[in-house]
Design an enzyme around this catalytic site. Structure first.
Site, PDB file in Angstrom:
ATOM      1  N   GLU A   1       0.894  -1.232   0.147  1.00  0.00           N
ATOM      2  CA  GLU A   1      -0.151   0.080  -0.102  1.00  0.00           C
ATOM      3  C   GLU A   1       0.944   1.498  -0.005  1.00  0.00           C
ATOM      4  O   GLU A   1       1.811   1.424   0.888  1.00  0.00           O
ATOM      5  CB  GLU A   1      -0.937   0.019   1.284  1.00  0.00           C
ATOM      6  CG  GLU A   1      -1.846   1.330   1.415  1.00  0.00           C
ATOM      7  CD  GLU A   1      -2.720   1.135   2.554  1.00  0.00           C
ATOM      8  OE1 GLU A   1      -3.786   1.840   2.589  1.00  0.00           O
ATOM      9  OE2 GLU A   1      -2.417   0.310   3.644  1.00  0.00           O
TER      10      GLU A   1
ATOM     11  N   LYS B   1      -8.952   3.038  -2.658  1.00  0.00           N
ATOM     12  CA  LYS B   1      -9.377   2.396  -1.438  1.00  0.00           C
ATOM     13  C   LYS B   1     -10.624   2.967  -1.203  1.00  0.00           C
ATOM     14  O   LYS B   1     -10.807   4.156  -1.073  1.00  0.00           O
ATOM     15  CB  LYS B   1      -8.342   2.601  -0.381  1.00  0.00           C
ATOM     16  CG  LYS B   1      -8.405   1.973   0.725  1.00  0.00           C
ATOM     17  CD  LYS B   1      -7.044   2.356   1.643  1.00  0.00           C
ATOM     18  CE  LYS B   1      -7.442   1.563   3.150  1.00  0.00           C
ATOM     19  NZ  LYS B   1      -6.004   1.978   3.977  1.00  0.00           N
TER      20      LYS B   1
ATOM     21  N   CYS C   1      -5.977  -2.937   1.902  1.00  0.00           N
ATOM     22  CA  CYS C   1      -5.752  -2.984   3.194  1.00  0.00           C
ATOM     23  C   CYS C   1      -6.889  -2.991   4.299  1.00  0.00           C
ATOM     24  O   CYS C   1      -7.430  -4.008   4.170  1.00  0.00           O
ATOM     25  CB  CYS C   1      -5.071  -1.684   3.879  1.00  0.00           C
ATOM     26  SG  CYS C   1      -4.198  -1.814   5.487  1.00  0.00           S
TER      27      CYS C   1
END
Length: 555
Positions: free
Chosen positions: A47, A115, A151
């Protein structure tokens, strides 16, 4: 394009530097070249690898997201033949800035995904700087539909459910997941839950390295759709590992991958402290470190951690005795320095303390000695250590543990002087546990010697600051076994006072520790950063007001 029957996915468990976009891109190139030599079809980075993680408010500076995007757009046509690259990055688009993952293949940035679930708790503050993305669909990588939940996107079911419903065949999750005592098990449980729900295999790619207070342990892994562990990368090491995937009638199966042993408990916590110190020193460009070696357990453990992180030639230890320093402490400090092989010097502070006392005579006339004079000793030591830092360039590291920092048993501008604290998030009893562990083990990659580097006499002595005759910590604090349990209840668990008393603690003791904890907030605001080990450290995790009149009633 005909769907392939096999796919080689390289996991780049890399250690970026926040803000060093050019350096991180250079590392991406180098690791991609190695992946190409191993026959990989795609290489996956963690990430926000391009910018380093976490970039925090750098994201709010327009030039920073622009530079991150431009670096990838410039890189893409330069890469030539070889593996596709899937990397985390900051991505500005249409007036917004996203935590993104970008696919580079065939000379261009072929796809970008954002994200969705931005964490905003504990050490995370992503809603402050990023815009959440829409629910994503999979990315076609070399003929395989890859879902890329970033994540936090795997910590709930929605993003993976969307990817499954839109045709993902394999899940690859780039992560910046910092270490704490329980985090490895938590991560695995989360990943297994998403595999069970989706029926899809999952590759978990985590970064490694230290960034200020946070330490990232790596420990990337891959799970097959039946929840079996297909690959396990080592913790604490920057590494590149290729996983081999084959298409079967019931989906993709990982048939080959690394299976490394992971450290747990004290071994993992010690490795975190070592990596935190090493990267803080190296990434900030310090030549080494300086510390006061008192003959006590805290400074001895810090010295061992520093030597393991940097090597003995880059660690300078100074014994700063005063009239209350015992001969045993002088002997123990010298023995510890000898066992670790570090640079060691003794500089008595009698003249420095006397000089400060002489200057204060007119102002303190008619008063009785108290903690004021005790603190002068600590501050004289702090001045000397900082002078050595200024002269020789090494960074001062401090040695106060979490128990002391919780209740304010540390002196501002004295023993709190320094740039970093390796044991800031370790309670006193944890310090003892790590000291005993280190005497029995050399950590992976450690640069210190084997054997009892912390003399047994240090471990078994009664803790004392030696600021007055016959002083011990337990003169004014409960036993550390009691103190640490109360503090863990108050700090990590936010447990009601009445519940803490039910654990067998005296009500007046619990209330006194609560009071000290609140009163010491102003000191902790001025303390140096230090390695995060617990689920709730002082600083990023726990943010209490300094002005605070609230006290919880017993019932």
């Amino acid at each position: 394009m005909t769907a392939p029957a096999q796919l080689k996915i390289a996991i780049a468990q890399a250690n970026p530097i926040v803000g060093d976009i050019d350096g991180n891109i250079a590392k991406l190139r180098e690791m991609r070249a190695r992946a190409a030599g191993l026959g990989a079809d795609v290489v996956v980075f963690p990430e926000l690898f391009v910018t380093g993680y976490p970039p925090e408010d750098l994201v709010l500076k327009p030039a920073f997201p622009a530079a991150a995007r431009a670096s990838l757009e410039a890189l893409a046509p330069q890469l030539g033949r070889g593996p596709a690259v899937l990397t985390g990055t900051v991505w500005p688009q249409d007036g917004h800035v996203y935590n993104a993952v970008a696919l580079i293949d065939n000379g261009s940035v072929e796809a970008v995904r954002f994200k969705v679930d931005l964490p905003n708790y504990g050490v995370f503050d992503e809603k402050r700087v990023f815009t959440p993305g829409p629910l994503p669909g999979p990315i076609n990588i070399r003929g395989v539909r890859i879902g890329v939940p970033i994540c936090e996107d795997i910590w709930g079911p929605d993003v993976v459910e969307c990817l499954t419903e839109t045709g993902a065949e394999i899940l690859i999750s780039p992560n910046g997941s910092p270490f704490d005592w329980t985090k490895p098990d938590v991560r695995m449980n989360i990943a297994v839950a998403r595999v069970v729900e989706s029926g899809l295999p999952l590759i978990y790619v985590n970064q490694v390295g230290g960034q200020d207070e946070l330490v990232f342990d790596g420990a990337s892994f891959a799970l097959n759709g039946d929840k079996s562990l297909a690959a396990q990368l080592p913790a604490w090491d920057e590494t590149l590992s290729v996983t081999q995937w084959h298409r079967r009638n019931n989906g993709w199966i990982c048939t080959a991958g690394t299976h490394a042993h992971l450290e747990h408990g004290e071994a993992a916590a010690y490795q975190a402290c070592v990596l935190g110190v090493r990267d803080y020193v190296e990434k900030n460009g310090f030549p080494g470190v300086i510390l006061g070696l008192s003959g006590g357990i805290d400074s001895a453990l810090v010295a061992a951690i520093a030597v393991d992180a940097l090597g003995p030639s880059r660690v300078r230890a100074v014994m700063l005795p005063y009239r209350f320093t015992s001969e045993a402490s002088v002997r123990d400090a010298a023995a510890c320095a000898k066992a670790l092989g570090l640079n060691y010097q003794m500089l008595p502070i009698e003249d420095a303390v006397a000089g400060i006392g002489k200057s204060l005579e007119p102002a303190l006339a008619g008063t009785q000695p108290d903690t004021t004079e005790e603190n002068i000793q600590a501050r004289a030591r702090g001045i000397i250590l900082m002078a050595l830092s200024n002269k020789f360039g090494g960074m001062v590291i401090t040695t106060g543990n979490k128990s002391e920092m919780s209740v304010g048993y540390a002196t501002l501008y004295g023993d709190m002087n320094g740039g970093y604290n390796p044991i800031k998030d370790l309670y006193k009893m944890e310090v003892y546990r790590l000291a005993r562990w280190r005497n029995g083990h050399v950590p992976k990659g450690g640069k210190g010697p084997a054997g009892d580097v912390i003399p047994e006499s240090i471990i078994t002595k009664v803790p004392t600051a030696e600021l007055r005759p016959n002083q011990t910590d337990q003169d004014s604090l409960p036993p550390y076994e009691v103190l640490d349990d109360i503090l863990a209840c108050l700090v990590e668990k936010e447990m009601p006072i009445a519940e803490i008393v039910k654990r067998g603690h005296a009500p007046e003791t619990v209330k006194r520790i609560e009071r000290l904890l609140y009163l010491a907030e102003y000191k902790r605001r001025q303390a140096p950063p230090g390695v995060k080990i617990s689920s709730r450290n002082f600083g990023r995790d726990r943010r209490y007001p300094i002005v605070n009149k609230f006290r919880e009633p017993l019932s």
